[in-house]
Design a protein around this motif. Structure first.
Motif, mmCIF file in Angstrom:
data_model
loop_
_atom_site.group_PDB
_atom_site.id
_atom_site.type_symbol
_atom_site.label_atom_id
_atom_site.label_comp_id
_atom_site.label_asym_id
_atom_site.label_seq_id
_atom_site.Cartn_x
_atom_site.Cartn_y
_atom_site.Cartn_z
ATOM 1 N N ASP A 190 0.865 -1.184 0.000
ATOM 2 C CA ASP A 190 0.000 0.000 0.000
ATOM 3 C C ASP A 190 0.897 1.227 0.000
ATOM 4 O O ASP A 190 1.298 1.726 1.049
ATOM 5 N N THR A 191 1.229 1.720 -1.178
ATOM 6 C CA THR A 191 2.133 2.858 -1.316
ATOM 7 C C THR A 191 1.412 4.008 -1.997
ATOM 8 O O THR A 191 0.303 3.863 -2.518
ATOM 9 N N THR A 192 2.060 5.161 -2.012
ATOM 10 C CA THR A 192 1.492 6.321 -2.707
ATOM 11 C C THR A 192 1.357 6.042 -4.200
ATOM 12 O O THR A 192 0.399 6.472 -4.833
ATOM 13 N N ALA A 193 2.314 5.302 -4.760
ATOM 14 C CA ALA A 193 2.245 4.959 -6.181
ATOM 15 C C ALA A 193 1.044 4.060 -6.466
ATOM 16 O O ALA A 193 0.373 4.198 -7.491
ATOM 17 N N CYS A 194 0.728 3.148 -5.534
ATOM 18 C CA CYS A 194 -0.431 2.265 -5.694
ATOM 19 C C CYS A 194 -1.719 3.078 -5.683
ATOM 20 O O CYS A 194 -2.614 2.855 -6.503
ATOM 21 N N ALA A 195 -1.835 4.035 -4.760
ATOM 22 C CA ALA A 195 -3.040 4.859 -4.677
ATOM 23 C C ALA A 195 -3.232 5.688 -5.948
ATOM 24 O O ALA A 195 -4.341 5.800 -6.466
ATOM 25 N N CYS A 196 -2.152 6.268 -6.451
ATOM 26 C CA CYS A 196 -2.251 7.107 -7.649
ATOM 27 C C CYS A 196 -2.491 6.264 -8.896
ATOM 28 O O CYS A 196 -3.185 6.693 -9.823
ATOM 29 N N GLU A 197 -1.936 5.070 -8.937
ATOM 30 C CA GLU A 197 -2.195 4.172 -10.072
ATOM 31 C C GLU A 197 -3.655 3.715 -10.078
ATOM 32 O O GLU A 197 -4.259 3.547 -11.136
ATOM 33 N N SER A 198 -4.229 3.533 -8.895
ATOM 34 C CA SER A 198 -5.644 3.177 -8.795
ATOM 35 C C SER A 198 -6.517 4.284 -9.376
ATOM 36 O O SER A 198 -7.477 4.024 -10.112
ATOM 37 N N LEU A 199 -6.184 5.539 -9.061
ATOM 38 C CA LEU A 199 -6.928 6.679 -9.613
ATOM 39 C C LEU A 199 -6.765 6.755 -11.129
ATOM 40 O O LEU A 199 -7.734 7.000 -11.861
ATOM 41 N N ARG A 200 -5.559 6.523 -11.615
ATOM 42 C CA ARG A 200 -5.302 6.561 -13.052
ATOM 43 C C ARG A 200 -6.093 5.450 -13.767
ATOM 44 O O ARG A 200 -6.688 5.673 -14.822
ATOM 45 N N LEU A 201 -6.112 4.262 -13.185
ATOM 46 C CA LEU A 201 -6.841 3.132 -13.785
ATOM 47 C C LEU A 201 -8.338 3.419 -13.853
ATOM 48 O O LEU A 201 -9.000 3.116 -14.855
ATOM 49 N N PHE A 202 -8.873 4.016 -12.790
ATOM 50 C CA PHE A 202 -10.294 4.368 -12.787
ATOM 51 C C PHE A 202 -10.610 5.376 -13.887
ATOM 52 O O PHE A 202 -11.590 5.218 -14.634
ATOM 53 N N TRP A 203 -9.794 6.428 -14.029
ATOM 54 C CA TRP A 203 -10.117 7.496 -14.964
ATOM 55 C C TRP A 203 -10.037 7.009 -16.414
ATOM 56 O O TRP A 203 -10.895 7.334 -17.235
ATOM 57 N N TYR A 204 -9.017 6.226 -16.730
ATOM 58 C CA TYR A 204 -8.859 5.757 -18.101
ATOM 59 C C TYR A 204 -9.961 4.785 -18.506
ATOM 60 O O TYR A 204 -10.412 4.766 -19.652
ATOM 61 N N ASN A 205 -10.437 3.957 -17.563
ATOM 62 C CA ASN A 205 -11.424 2.919 -17.902
ATOM 63 C C ASN A 205 -12.863 3.392 -17.778
ATOM 64 O O ASN A 205 -13.708 2.956 -18.557
ATOM 65 N N ASP A 206 -13.151 4.258 -16.777
ATOM 66 C CA ASP A 206 -14.547 4.635 -16.544
ATOM 67 C C ASP A 206 -14.749 6.132 -16.338
ATOM 68 O O ASP A 206 -15.769 6.679 -16.751
ATOM 69 N N GLY A 207 -13.815 6.783 -15.663
ATOM 70 C CA GLY A 207 -14.029 8.171 -15.254
ATOM 71 C C GLY A 207 -14.272 9.123 -16.400
ATOM 72 O O GLY A 207 -15.258 9.880 -16.396
ATOM 73 N N GLN A 208 -13.396 9.114 -17.415
ATOM 74 C CA GLN A 208 -13.562 10.069 -18.514
ATOM 75 C C GLN A 208 -14.779 9.744 -19.366
ATOM 76 O O GLN A 208 -15.345 10.633 -19.998
ATOM 77 N N ARG A 209 -15.233 8.486 -19.347
ATOM 78 C CA ARG A 209 -16.457 8.130 -20.067
ATOM 79 C C ARG A 209 -17.692 8.613 -19.319
ATOM 80 O O ARG A 209 -18.655 9.097 -19.933
ATOM 81 N N LEU A 210 -17.691 8.487 -17.984
ATOM 82 C CA LEU A 210 -18.832 8.904 -17.182
ATOM 83 C C LEU A 210 -18.910 10.419 -17.039
ATOM 84 O O LEU A 210 -20.005 10.966 -16.877
ATOM 85 N N SER A 211 -17.762 11.102 -17.074
ATOM 86 C CA SER A 211 -17.740 12.561 -16.919
ATOM 87 C C SER A 211 -16.920 13.186 -18.045
ATOM 88 O O SER A 211 -15.823 13.713 -17.816
ATOM 89 N N PRO A 212 -17.437 13.151 -19.272
ATOM 90 C CA PRO A 212 -16.651 13.643 -20.417
ATOM 91 C C PRO A 212 -16.421 15.152 -20.390
ATOM 92 O O PRO A 212 -15.472 15.637 -21.003
#
Length: 343
Positions: A190-212
Motif C-alpha cells: 500500500d504505497t502512494t504509487a499504488c493509490a495514484c495508479e488506482s486513480l489513473r486506472l479508474f479514470w482511463y477505464n470509466d471516469g472520462q467516459r462517465l464525466s466527459p
C-alpha cells in the motif's frame, strides 16, 4: 354450549380462566423487586463523571440472582436482565467511536469539505473519495463471519502471515454523484504509487467516459496512510498522475482522527465487508468474485480490477520536486487543501 351462549354475561370473556388465575409472577409477588436489584448492585455500580445517565455494573445477572436468593427472592437470571433493562443497565458491547485525539481546526475543515462537495456536485464535476481498505491475506486463514454450509469451514489455528499464499491491498474509489464504486486489488504494498495508479486506472477505464465534460476533480482523502497530507511523495506521484490525465485535481483531506467521517467508509467499505464476511480468501478469483457481487437494494454496484504491479517500498521524494513543487496550496488550511494542475 347452547346454555353457555345464553348466559347474559360471561365473566371470563374469551379467556380460558377468569383474570387473575394461575401462578403469580415474581415481579407481582415482590413489588419491590426492582428496588432489591438496585440495592444489590448499588455498591458495584460505576459511572461516567461527565454524564450522569451513563452507568454500568460488573455483576452478572447470575451473580445478582444468587444474591437475591439469599434474601428469599427467587428471581432467575432472565428476570434479572429485565430488571436491569428497566434500570438502564442492559448488556452492551463497547463502541469504537471515541477519537484517539483531537486536531486543531477540525470543525473548520469539515465545514469547508461540505462546502467543496456541494460546489463540485452542483457544477457537475466528479467528487471522488479514495482510501485503502484493511489489507487481507490469501490462503486458509480464519475470517470473521458466518456462511450457510453443511459443515464448518476449516482454517489454520493461527493467523501467521507466513501461512498465507499472498496479500491483497483493496484500494477503493467512491463517486459521490453515483451509487457506484470501484475496488482495485493490489498484490504487493500500500504505497502512494499504488493509490495514484488506482486513480489513473479508474479514470482511463470509466471516469472520462462517465464525466466527459469534467474540467476538474475533487479528491477526498484521509489525513494519513498512503494518501497522507504530510507526504510529499504522495503529492509527487499525484502530480505525475495529473500530468497523464490532463485534468486538474483539487485535493481535500479529512483531519486526523476523522477517518470515520470519510464517505467511502460507510458508502462502500461496509457493504464490501458484508459481501466477503465468513468466506475464506483461498484464491484471488474468490476475492474478486466476492467483491464483484457487492450490491444493495438501492442499486449499489462495485467494479473490481487487479493492480498487478509490484510497488517499491521505502521510496523518497525527489529533491527536484521538493525544491520546485508545482502544487498550489490554498490560503485556507493549506496542509489539507491544495490543487494539482497539469504541467
Amino acid at each position: 354450549m347452547r346454555e353457555r351462549k345464553q348466559l347474559p354475561d360471561d365473566p371470563a370473556g374469551s379467556r380460558v380462566r377468569k383474570p387473575g388465575g394461575g401462578r403469580k409472577k415474581t415481579a407481582v409477588k415482590h413489588a419491590d423487586l426492582i428496588q432489591q436489584v438496585h440495592n444489590t448492585i448499588k455498591d458495584r455500580t460505576a459511572g461516567d463523571p461527565m454524564r450522569q445517565d451513563v452507568v454500568w455494573t460488573d455483576l452478572t445477572p447470575q451473580e445478582i440472582s444468587q444474591s437475591l436468593q439469599k434474601q428469599a427472592v427467587c428471581a432467575g437470571p432472565r428476570l434479572v436482565r429485565r430488571m436491569l433493562d428497566g434500570l438502564g443497565l442492559a448488556r452492551r458491547q463497547r463502541l469504537k467511536v471515541l477519537p484517539g485525539g483531537d486536531s486543531p481546526h477540525r470543525g473548520e475543515q469539515c465545514r469547508h469539505l461540505a462546502h467543496l462537495i456541494q460546489e463540485f456536485l452542483e457544477a457537475g464535476h466528479p467528487v471522488l473519495s479514495i482510501d485503502t481498505k484493511k489489507k487481507a491475506y490469501l490462503g486458509t486463514l480464519y475470517r470473521d463471519g458466518k456462511v450457510s454450509c453443511q459443515q464448518a469451514l476449516k482454517a489454520f489455528a493461527h493467523d501467521f502471515p507466513s501461512l498465507a499464499a499472498g496479500v491483497i491491498i483493496p484500494h477503493g474509489i467512491d463517486d459521490r454523484a453515483r451509487n457506484q464504486g470501484w475496488m482495485h486489488v493490489g498484490l504487493s504494498r500500500d504505497t502512494t504509487a499504488c493509490a495514484c495508479e488506482s486513480l489513473r486506472l479508474f479514470w482511463y477505464n470509466d471516469g472520462q467516459r462517465l464525466s466527459p465534460n469534467a474540467s476538474a476533480l475533487l479528491l477526498l482523502c484521509d489525513g494519513g496512510g498512503s494518501n497522507s497530507c504530510h507526504k510529499h511523495l504522495f503529492k509527487e506521484d499525484l502530480q505525475g498522475g495529473v500530468n497523464d490525465l490532463g485534468v486538474p485535481i483539487r485535493v481535500a483531506h479529512y483531519p486526523a482522527y476523522c477517518s470515520q467521517f470519510h464517505p467511502i467508509e460507510r458508502r462502500r467499505f461496509s457493504h464490501v465487508t458484508r459481501a466477503c464476511q465468513g468466506v475464506l480468501f483461498d484464491s484471488l478469483d474468490t476475492v474478486l468474485g466476492l467483491i464483484q457481487k457487492t450490491k444493495t437494494q438501492q442499486g449499489l454496484t462495485v467494479t473490481v480490477r487487479v493492480l498487478d504491479k509490484l510497488y517499491e517500498g521505502g521510496r523518497t521524494v525527489s529533491a527536484a520536486f521538493k525544491k520546485h513543487m508545482p502544487i498550489v496550496f490554498e490560503k485556507l488550511l493549506p496542509k489539507w487543501n491544495y490543487w494539482a494542475l497539469p504541467q
